[in-house]
Design a protein around this motif. Structure first.
Motif, PDB file in Angstrom:
ATOM      1  N   ILE A 174      -9.147 -12.595  10.421  1.00 34.35           N
ATOM      2  CA  ILE A 174      -8.681 -12.507   9.036  1.00 34.35           C
ATOM      3  C   ILE A 174      -9.773 -12.806   8.014  1.00 34.35           C
ATOM      4  CG2 ILE A 174      -7.820 -14.889   9.032  1.00 34.35           C
ATOM      5  CD1 ILE A 174      -6.230 -11.824   7.266  1.00 34.35           C
ATOM      6  N   LEU A 175     -10.664 -13.788   8.287  1.00 33.06           N
ATOM      7  CA  LEU A 175     -11.727 -14.094   7.326  1.00 33.06           C
ATOM      8  C   LEU A 175     -12.690 -12.918   7.188  1.00 33.06           C
ATOM      9  CD1 LEU A 175     -12.572 -17.837   8.122  1.00 33.06           C
ATOM     10  CD2 LEU A 175     -11.239 -16.917   6.203  1.00 33.06           C
ATOM     11  N   GLU A 176     -12.954 -12.239   8.298  1.00 32.68           N
ATOM     12  CA  GLU A 176     -13.840 -11.070   8.239  1.00 32.68           C
ATOM     13  C   GLU A 176     -13.159  -9.932   7.479  1.00 32.68           C
ATOM     14  OE1 GLU A 176     -16.602  -8.316  11.220  1.00 32.68           O
ATOM     15  OE2 GLU A 176     -15.354  -9.924  12.037  1.00 32.68           O
ATOM     16  N   GLN A 177     -11.839  -9.805   7.653  1.00 36.36           N
ATOM     17  CA  GLN A 177     -11.100  -8.801   6.886  1.00 36.36           C
ATOM     18  C   GLN A 177     -11.269  -9.034   5.386  1.00 36.36           C
ATOM     19  OE1 GLN A 177      -6.989  -7.975   8.026  1.00 36.36           O
ATOM     20  NE2 GLN A 177      -7.391  -8.854  10.056  1.00 36.36           N
ATOM     21  N   HIS A 178     -11.121 -10.289   4.971  1.00 40.38           N
ATOM     22  CA  HIS A 178     -11.255 -10.619   3.549  1.00 40.38           C
ATOM     23  C   HIS A 178     -12.650 -10.266   3.032  1.00 40.38           C
ATOM     24  CE1 HIS A 178      -7.352 -12.335   3.215  1.00 40.38           C
ATOM     25  NE2 HIS A 178      -7.606 -13.428   3.927  1.00 40.38           N
ATOM     26  N   LYS A 179     -13.678 -10.557   3.822  1.00 39.16           N
ATOM     27  CA  LYS A 179     -15.054 -10.265   3.406  1.00 39.16           C
ATOM     28  C   LYS A 179     -15.272  -8.758   3.285  1.00 39.16           C
ATOM     29  CE  LYS A 179     -17.140 -14.432   5.421  1.00 39.16           C
ATOM     30  NZ  LYS A 179     -18.068 -14.948   6.463  1.00 39.16           N
ATOM     31  N   VAL A 227       0.877  -1.167   0.000  1.00 44.98           N
ATOM     32  CA  VAL A 227       0.000   0.000   0.000  1.00 44.98           C
ATOM     33  C   VAL A 227       0.914   1.217   0.000  1.00 44.98           C
ATOM     34  CG1 VAL A 227      -1.698   1.324   1.325  1.00 44.98           C
ATOM     35  CG2 VAL A 227      -1.875  -1.177   1.199  1.00 44.98           C
ATOM     36  N   LEU A 228       0.670   2.153  -0.924  1.00 43.45           N
ATOM     37  CA  LEU A 228       1.552   3.303  -1.067  1.00 43.45           C
ATOM     38  C   LEU A 228       0.778   4.600  -0.901  1.00 43.45           C
ATOM     39  CD1 LEU A 228       2.364   1.162  -3.734  1.00 43.45           C
ATOM     40  CD2 LEU A 228       4.469   2.382  -3.200  1.00 43.45           C
ATOM     41  N   THR A 229       1.460   5.624  -0.366  1.00 40.46           N
ATOM     42  CA  THR A 229       0.838   6.936  -0.204  1.00 40.46           C
ATOM     43  C   THR A 229       1.884   8.023  -0.366  1.00 40.46           C
ATOM     44  OG1 THR A 229      -0.655   8.238   1.200  1.00 40.46           O
ATOM     45  CG2 THR A 229       1.157   7.115   2.304  1.00 40.46           C
ATOM     46  N   ALA A 230       1.446   9.213  -0.768  1.00 40.31           N
ATOM     47  CA  ALA A 230       2.353  10.341  -0.990  1.00 40.31           C
ATOM     48  C   ALA A 230       2.906  10.865   0.328  1.00 40.31           C
ATOM     49  CB  ALA A 230       1.622  11.458  -1.735  1.00 40.31           C
ATOM     50  N   SER A 239       1.597  -8.769   8.475  1.00 41.09           N
ATOM     51  CA  SER A 239       1.527  -9.969   9.316  1.00 41.09           C
ATOM     52  C   SER A 239       0.508 -10.955   8.750  1.00 41.09           C
ATOM     53  CB  SER A 239       1.119  -9.589  10.740  1.00 41.09           C
ATOM     54  OG  SER A 239       2.036  -8.673  11.298  1.00 41.09           O
ATOM     55  N   GLU A 240       0.618 -12.210   9.162  1.00 40.88           N
ATOM     56  CA  GLU A 240      -0.283 -13.243   8.659  1.00 40.88           C
ATOM     57  C   GLU A 240      -1.742 -12.967   9.003  1.00 40.88           C
ATOM     58  OE1 GLU A 240       0.998 -17.031  10.014  1.00 40.88           O
ATOM     59  OE2 GLU A 240       2.838 -17.054   8.801  1.00 40.88           O
ATOM     60  N   ASN A 241      -1.979 -12.241  10.070  1.00 42.43           N
ATOM     61  CA  ASN A 241      -3.359 -11.956  10.475  1.00 42.43           C
ATOM     62  C   ASN A 241      -3.884 -10.650   9.895  1.00 42.43           C
ATOM     63  OD1 ASN A 241      -1.671 -10.291  12.025  1.00 42.43           O
ATOM     64  ND2 ASN A 241      -3.105 -10.247  13.755  1.00 42.43           N
ATOM     65  N   VAL A 242      -3.218 -10.138   8.840  1.00 44.39           N
ATOM     66  CA  VAL A 242      -3.616  -8.860   8.221  1.00 44.39           C
ATOM     67  C   VAL A 242      -3.810  -9.055   6.725  1.00 44.39           C
ATOM     68  CG1 VAL A 242      -2.989  -6.457   7.773  1.00 44.39           C
ATOM     69  CG2 VAL A 242      -2.383  -7.525   9.964  1.00 44.39           C
ATOM     70  N   SER A 243      -4.987  -8.655   6.227  1.00 41.55           N
ATOM     71  CA  SER A 243      -5.256  -8.627   4.787  1.00 41.55           C
ATOM     72  C   SER A 243      -4.795  -7.287   4.228  1.00 41.55           C
ATOM     73  CB  SER A 243      -6.762  -8.803   4.532  1.00 41.55           C
ATOM     74  OG  SER A 243      -7.119  -8.319   3.258  1.00 41.55           O
ATOM     75  N   GLY A 244      -3.925  -7.343   3.227  1.00 41.61           N
ATOM     76  CA  GLY A 244      -3.443  -6.103   2.616  1.00 41.61           C
ATOM     77  C   GLY A 244      -4.571  -5.269   2.029  1.00 41.61           C
TER      78      GLY A 244
END
Length: 336
Positions: free
Chosen positions: A146-151, A66-69, A99-104
């Protein structure tokens, strides 16, 4: 508090969500390129400090990011998500190594929504022109399972795609309108005979007159001193530049109000009056939807000849005046 929720620094969140600082869940780095390193038709995306993605023939990163100015007008406004090879500007921040528990994708949606609030916490000027590393690393992010993040990310991504499609359709329609407006305002409808004029070829039945001959032109006025409670803070709306947008034909002032005494020292105009910005976003016209006072950063046309429709004049101003020098207004010509 609702059942199943808990109170945190970010407000109420579901009880099974966590709060983490960004530096606990990801790495943050900056690039090593300058804007002049871009290459037309380059093989890889090149992220600079704007929403436009340039191209380049090198890559310094390969993965989910994820990139930002980091500075300029894009602070808090420019965000990109990518999973692949790319290069990036030295003042662009790259958040990666989640981390494994984070959806980009989930992180991207949350970050682009709330990062500007984080930036303002570190800036007392009311305006933001740069981002320091700790503004990112010490931002807190709520983390569902993590599954809720994906949804969540999937749902928001679907809407992002629909918005992009809609914006592209709007852009195409606007381009069609520009062409149609140019045709209608210079060639009219159903004409077969044309003459050359200072504005180009026009129907032989049309006249050319200076704006000053078909409309009175006055400037708005503001009571002084600014902020005086005798004049400001009442209930009478006053048109400001921030009320006007380039795609809004009619406008209702919402950002400033005067007292009766203040209105007497301002320029009060009736609804239906055509006005035009003469400072800042110079040349943008609009029509008052309500009776209102008008800031001194506007020109107004309170009286228009019966031979000229106010909405027609509005489109004429868009075609011939927008981005011109206001001081030359009375020298511009109008078709009627």
């Amino acid at each position: 508090m609702k059942e199943g929720y808990k109170m945190t620094e970010l407000g109420e969140i579901p009880i099974n969500w966590e709060l983490k600082y960004i530096d606990e869940i990801a790495k943050v780095t900056t690039g090593n390129k300058d804007t002049q390193n871009k290459e037309d038709n380059g093989k890889f995306p090149f992220f600079v400090r704007s929403q436009k993605v340039e191209r380049i023939n090198s890559f310094s990163f390969d993965g989910e990011s994820v990139l930002t100015a980091g500075d300029g007008v894009g602070v808090g406004k420019v965000f990109h998500y990518i999973n692949g090879k790319f290069d990036y500007h030295q003042r662009v921040y790259n958040i990666h190594g989640f981390s494994e528990n984070v959806s980009g994708r989930y992180f991207f949606e949350y970050f682009k929504k709330y990062f500007i609030q984080q930036v303002y916490k570190y800036n007392a000027k009311g305006s933001v022109d740069s981002v320091r590393m700790e503004m990112i690393t010490k931002m807190m992010v709520p983390l569902p399972p993590i599954l809720e993040q994906h949804k969540i990310a999937t749902i928001l991504s679907i809407f992002d795609e629909k918005i992009e499609i809609t914006e592209e359709q709007i852009k195409e329609t606007e381009e069609l309108k520009k062409g149609l407006m140019q045709q209608l305002l210079t060639k009219g409808i159903g004409h077969t005979k044309f003459i050359d004029s200072s504005l180009g070829e026009i129907p032989d039945s049309w006249l050319i007159k200076p704006i000053g001959e078909i409309a009175t032109v006055v400037r708005g006025a503001s009571p002084r001193p600014k902020g005086d409670p005798r004049y400001y803070g009442g209930k009478i709306p006053r048109l400001m530049g921030t009320d006007v947008t380039r795609d809004g034909k009619y406008v209702t002032p919402k950002n400033d109000f005067l007292t009766i005494e203040g209105a007497e020292k301002s320029r009060f105009l009736k609804s239906g009056t055509l006005v035009m910005i003469c400072s800042g976003d110079v040349g943008v016209p609009t029509i008052l939807a309500v009776d209102a006072c008008v800031h001194d950063g506007f020109l107004a046309f309170p009286e228009i000849s019966k031979d000229c429709d106010v909405e027609y004049l509005y489109y004429i101003l868009i075609l011939y005046i927008v981005n011109s020098i206001v001081q030359q207004l009375m020298e511009e010509y109008l078709l009627i």
